[in-house]
Each structure stands twice: as structure tokens, then as C-alpha cells.
Design a protein around this motif. Structure first.
Motif, PDB file in Angstrom:
ATOM      1  N   ARG A   1       0.861  -1.182   0.000  1.00 15.67           N
ATOM      2  CA  ARG A   1       0.000   0.000   0.000  1.00 15.67           C
ATOM      3  C   ARG A   1       0.893   1.225   0.000  1.00 15.67           C
ATOM      4  NH1 ARG A   1      -5.406  -1.186   1.608  1.00 15.67           N
ATOM      5  NH2 ARG A   1      -5.630  -3.400   2.025  1.00 15.67           N
ATOM      6  N   GLU A   2       0.496   2.247  -0.779  1.00 11.78           N
ATOM      7  CA  GLU A   2       1.295   3.462  -0.887  1.00 11.78           C
ATOM      8  C   GLU A   2       0.470   4.666  -0.453  1.00 11.78           C
ATOM      9  OE1 GLU A   2       3.417   3.912  -4.667  1.00 11.78           O
ATOM     10  OE2 GLU A   2       2.976   1.785  -4.993  1.00 11.78           O
ATOM     11  N   PHE A   3       1.149   5.633   0.121  1.00  8.17           N
ATOM     12  CA  PHE A   3       0.504   6.839   0.623  1.00  8.17           C
ATOM     13  C   PHE A   3       1.408   8.027   0.358  1.00  8.17           C
ATOM     14  CE2 PHE A   3       2.852   4.623   3.878  1.00  8.17           C
ATOM     15  CZ  PHE A   3       3.625   5.599   4.471  1.00  8.17           C
ATOM     16  N   CYS A   4       0.855   9.229   0.438  1.00  5.65           N
ATOM     17  CA  CYS A   4       1.629  10.450   0.256  1.00  5.65           C
ATOM     18  C   CYS A   4       2.658  10.561   1.379  1.00  5.65           C
ATOM     19  CB  CYS A   4       0.712  11.667   0.247  1.00  5.65           C
ATOM     20  SG  CYS A   4       1.602  13.249   0.252  1.00  5.65           S
ATOM     21  N   ALA A   5       3.911  10.804   1.004  1.00  5.90           N
ATOM     22  CA  ALA A   5       4.982  10.930   1.987  1.00  5.90           C
ATOM     23  C   ALA A   5       4.827  12.187   2.832  1.00  5.90           C
ATOM     24  CB  ALA A   5       6.341  10.931   1.283  1.00  5.90           C
ATOM     25  N   ARG A   6       4.060  13.159   2.353  1.00  2.35           N
ATOM     26  CA  ARG A   6       3.906  14.424   3.085  1.00  2.35           C
ATOM     27  C   ARG A   6       2.680  14.432   4.000  1.00  2.35           C
ATOM     28  NH1 ARG A   6       3.422  20.047  -0.071  1.00  2.35           N
ATOM     29  NH2 ARG A   6       2.335  21.159   1.567  1.00  2.35           N
ATOM     30  N   CYS A   7       1.493  14.113   3.452  1.00  2.00           N
ATOM     31  CA  CYS A   7       0.271  14.243   4.263  1.00  2.00           C
ATOM     32  C   CYS A   7      -0.312  12.906   4.716  1.00  2.00           C
ATOM     33  CB  CYS A   7      -0.793  15.038   3.506  1.00  2.00           C
ATOM     34  SG  CYS A   7      -1.524  14.195   2.090  1.00  2.00           S
ATOM     35  N   GLY A   8       0.163  11.808   4.157  1.00  2.31           N
ATOM     36  CA  GLY A   8      -0.286  10.491   4.598  1.00  2.31           C
ATOM     37  C   GLY A   8      -1.538   9.960   3.920  1.00  2.31           C
ATOM     38  N   THR A   9      -2.091  10.677   2.950  1.00  4.71           N
ATOM     39  CA  THR A   9      -3.284  10.183   2.254  1.00  4.71           C
ATOM     40  C   THR A   9      -3.001   8.817   1.632  1.00  4.71           C
ATOM     41  OG1 THR A   9      -4.037  12.408   1.705  1.00  4.71           O
ATOM     42  CG2 THR A   9      -4.899  10.616   0.341  1.00  4.71           C
ATOM     43  N   GLY A  10      -3.879   7.851   1.893  1.00  4.75           N
ATOM     44  CA  GLY A  10      -3.784   6.552   1.248  1.00  4.75           C
ATOM     45  C   GLY A  10      -4.132   6.675  -0.216  1.00  4.75           C
ATOM     46  N   LEU A  11      -3.306   6.099  -1.090  1.00  7.00           N
ATOM     47  CA  LEU A  11      -3.493   6.277  -2.525  1.00  7.00           C
ATOM     48  C   LEU A  11      -3.595   4.981  -3.313  1.00  7.00           C
ATOM     49  CD1 LEU A  11      -0.865   9.134  -2.852  1.00  7.00           C
ATOM     50  CD2 LEU A  11      -3.315   9.378  -3.272  1.00  7.00           C
ATOM     51  N   PHE A  12      -2.597   4.118  -3.189  1.00  5.19           N
ATOM     52  CA  PHE A  12      -2.452   3.003  -4.116  1.00  5.19           C
ATOM     53  C   PHE A  12      -2.309   1.650  -3.417  1.00  5.19           C
ATOM     54  CE2 PHE A  12       0.009   6.697  -5.866  1.00  5.19           C
ATOM     55  CZ  PHE A  12      -0.983   7.139  -6.723  1.00  5.19           C
ATOM     56  N   TYR A  13      -2.767   0.628  -4.122  1.00  2.00           N
ATOM     57  CA  TYR A  13      -2.635  -0.759  -3.668  1.00  2.00           C
ATOM     58  C   TYR A  13      -2.080  -1.552  -4.847  1.00  2.00           C
ATOM     59  CZ  TYR A  13      -4.179  -5.446  -2.162  1.00  2.00           C
ATOM     60  OH  TYR A  13      -4.234  -6.771  -1.811  1.00  2.00           O
ATOM     61  N   ARG A  14      -1.020  -2.316  -4.592  1.00  2.00           N
ATOM     62  CA  ARG A  14      -0.403  -3.132  -5.639  1.00  2.00           C
ATOM     63  C   ARG A  14      -0.222  -4.557  -5.130  1.00  2.00           C
ATOM     64  NH1 ARG A  14       2.621   0.574  -9.249  1.00  2.00           N
ATOM     65  NH2 ARG A  14       2.749   2.589  -8.216  1.00  2.00           N
ATOM     66  N   SER A  15      -0.524  -5.500  -5.996  1.00  2.00           N
ATOM     67  CA  SER A  15      -0.271  -6.900  -5.678  1.00  2.00           C
ATOM     68  C   SER A  15      -0.006  -7.665  -6.965  1.00  2.00           C
ATOM     69  CB  SER A  15      -1.447  -7.541  -4.939  1.00  2.00           C
ATOM     70  OG  SER A  15      -1.185  -8.922  -4.739  1.00  2.00           O
ATOM     71  N   ALA A  16       1.280  -7.969  -7.211  1.00  2.00           N
ATOM     72  CA  ALA A  16       1.649  -8.720  -8.412  1.00  2.00           C
ATOM     73  C   ALA A  16       1.061 -10.125  -8.377  1.00  2.00           C
ATOM     74  CB  ALA A  16       3.166  -8.778  -8.537  1.00  2.00           C
ATOM     75  N   THR A  17       0.777 -10.617  -7.181  1.00  2.00           N
ATOM     76  CA  THR A  17       0.202 -11.955  -7.037  1.00  2.00           C
ATOM     77  C   THR A  17      -1.303 -11.949  -7.253  1.00  2.00           C
ATOM     78  OG1 THR A  17       1.902 -12.443  -5.392  1.00  2.00           O
ATOM     79  CG2 THR A  17       0.007 -13.920  -5.467  1.00  2.00           C
ATOM     80  N   LEU A  18      -2.007 -11.058  -6.559  1.00  2.00           N
ATOM     81  CA  LEU A  18      -3.467 -11.036  -6.605  1.00  2.00           C
ATOM     82  C   LEU A  18      -4.025 -10.268  -7.805  1.00  2.00           C
ATOM     83  CD1 LEU A  18      -4.065 -10.272  -2.824  1.00  2.00           C
ATOM     84  CD2 LEU A  18      -4.208 -12.493  -3.963  1.00  2.00           C
ATOM     85  N   LEU A  19      -3.360  -9.169  -8.173  1.00  2.00           N
ATOM     86  CA  LEU A  19      -3.853  -8.299  -9.249  1.00  2.00           C
ATOM     87  C   LEU A  19      -2.709  -7.925 -10.190  1.00  2.00           C
ATOM     88  CD1 LEU A  19      -5.880  -5.908  -6.908  1.00  2.00           C
ATOM     89  CD2 LEU A  19      -6.852  -7.682  -8.371  1.00  2.00           C
ATOM     90  N   PRO A  20      -2.146  -8.884 -10.901  1.00  2.00           N
ATOM     91  CA  PRO A  20      -0.992  -8.559 -11.760  1.00  2.00           C
ATOM     92  C   PRO A  20      -1.351  -7.519 -12.819  1.00  2.00           C
ATOM     93  CG  PRO A  20      -1.791 -10.801 -12.181  1.00  2.00           C
ATOM     94  CD  PRO A  20      -2.559 -10.271 -11.010  1.00  2.00           C
ATOM     95  N   GLY A  21      -0.482  -6.503 -12.936  1.00  2.00           N
ATOM     96  CA  GLY A  21      -0.680  -5.460 -13.935  1.00  2.00           C
ATOM     97  C   GLY A  21      -1.721  -4.416 -13.575  1.00  2.00           C
ATOM     98  N   ILE A  22      -2.291  -4.515 -12.381  1.00  2.00           N
ATOM     99  CA  ILE A  22      -3.348  -3.593 -11.943  1.00  2.00           C
ATOM    100  C   ILE A  22      -2.825  -2.688 -10.829  1.00  2.00           C
ATOM    101  CG2 ILE A  22      -5.588  -3.444 -10.760  1.00  2.00           C
ATOM    102  CD1 ILE A  22      -5.893  -4.358 -13.634  1.00  2.00           C
ATOM    103  N   LEU A  23      -3.194  -1.428 -10.897  1.00  2.17           N
ATOM    104  CA  LEU A  23      -2.948  -0.480  -9.821  1.00  2.17           C
ATOM    105  C   LEU A  23      -4.312  -0.060  -9.299  1.00  2.17           C
ATOM    106  CD1 LEU A  23      -1.085   1.380  -8.163  1.00  2.17           C
ATOM    107  CD2 LEU A  23      -1.344   3.069  -9.988  1.00  2.17           C
ATOM    108  N   ASP A  24      -4.590  -0.408  -8.062  1.00  2.00           N
ATOM    109  CA  ASP A  24      -5.837   0.035  -7.426  1.00  2.00           C
ATOM    110  C   ASP A  24      -5.578   1.409  -6.828  1.00  2.00           C
ATOM    111  OD1 ASP A  24      -8.034  -1.615  -7.727  1.00  2.00           O
ATOM    112  OD2 ASP A  24      -7.501  -2.921  -6.065  1.00  2.00           O
TER     113      ASP A  24
END
Length: 133
Positions: A67-90
Motif C-alpha cells: 500500500r502506498e501513501f503520500c509521503a507528506r500528508c499520509g493520504t492513502g493512494l495506491f494498492y499493488r499486488s503482483a500476485t493477486l492483481l498482476p498489472g493492476i494499480l488500485d
């Protein structure tokens, strides 16, 4: 027509050149604890159509996902899983500049849904925070 979004402070922006493959509301405990919200909207885009600008930080929230978030304000942004969702950025749909453009088409992980979330449409509704008009 690109689809755009940003974090709360604007330090991270994203742009997708295609529409999302799907938009789902997730009720899982992992999303709930990460976001601090009872349900999280996720718009799934092919990774190769999304451009991200700004500094994100990530952490591995499970053996299969980051899971990725803004390094400055902490807003949750992205979810990545090459296993569960290959090629997809949630992407959290609440970060879209126009979140009304792509209504959700499904709810997922409903076995984890909070019991009271089934009845939210029955709660009193106020146009703004009561007493703040």
C-alpha cells in the motif's frame, strides 16, 4: 479525456489515460484499518496507463500486497499486488478529482462488512455537520 486525482495536500498527483477496469467498495478489515474508514472505494486501472508524480511511501501490508501513501500528508493512494492483481494499480477512488464520474459497480469482501454498515441508509442525513450551518 484523462482521469486525474491527488492526495489531500496535492504533493502527489496521478493521471490515467483510460477508464478504470472496475470500481469496487471494499469492506475488508485490512482496508478498514489502513484507511480508518468503514469502507474504501478502489478504482482498478492497468498500471501502464497511470502516471504518478510526487513522493509516495509504501509498506507491505500483507505478504502479497503493498500500500502506498503520500509521503507528506499520509493520504492513502495506491494498492499493488503482483500476485493477486498482476498489472493492476488500485487507486482509492476518493482521491479522484471527479469521484462522481465512475460510480462503484460492486461491493467486495462483504463477509467483513461491519454490521451497522448494512443500515447506513437508514441513519438521519444532514446536508452539513449538525450545528455548523
Amino acid at each position: 479525456m484523462p482521469i486525474t486525482g491527488r492526495c489531500h495536500c496535492g504533493a502527489v498527483t496521478w493521471r490515467a489515460s483510460e477508464e478504470p477496469q472496475r470500481h469496487s467498495l471494499c469492506h475488508c478489515e485490512d482496508c478498514r484499518r489502513w484507511s480508518g474508514a468503514p469502507v474504501v472505494g478502489w478504482a482498478a486501472f492497468y498500471e501502464n496507463v497511470v502516471t504518478i508524480e510526487g513522493e509516495t511511501r509504501g509498506y507491505q501490508s500483507s505478504p502479497a500486497a503493498t500500500r502506498e501513501f503520500c509521503a507528506r500528508c499520509g493520504t492513502g493512494l495506491f494498492y499493488r499486488s503482483a500476485t493477486l492483481l498482476p498489472g493492476i494499480l488500485d487507486i482509492q477512488s476518493g482521491t479522484m478529482d471527479d469521484p462522481e464520474a465512475f460510480p462503484p459497480s460492486a461491493q467486495v469482501m462483504v463477509r467483513h462488512r461491519l454490521g451497522w454498515a448494512r443500515e447506513m441508509d437508514k441513519l438521519p442525513a444532514f446536508e452539513s455537520y449538525p450545528g455548523m450551518d
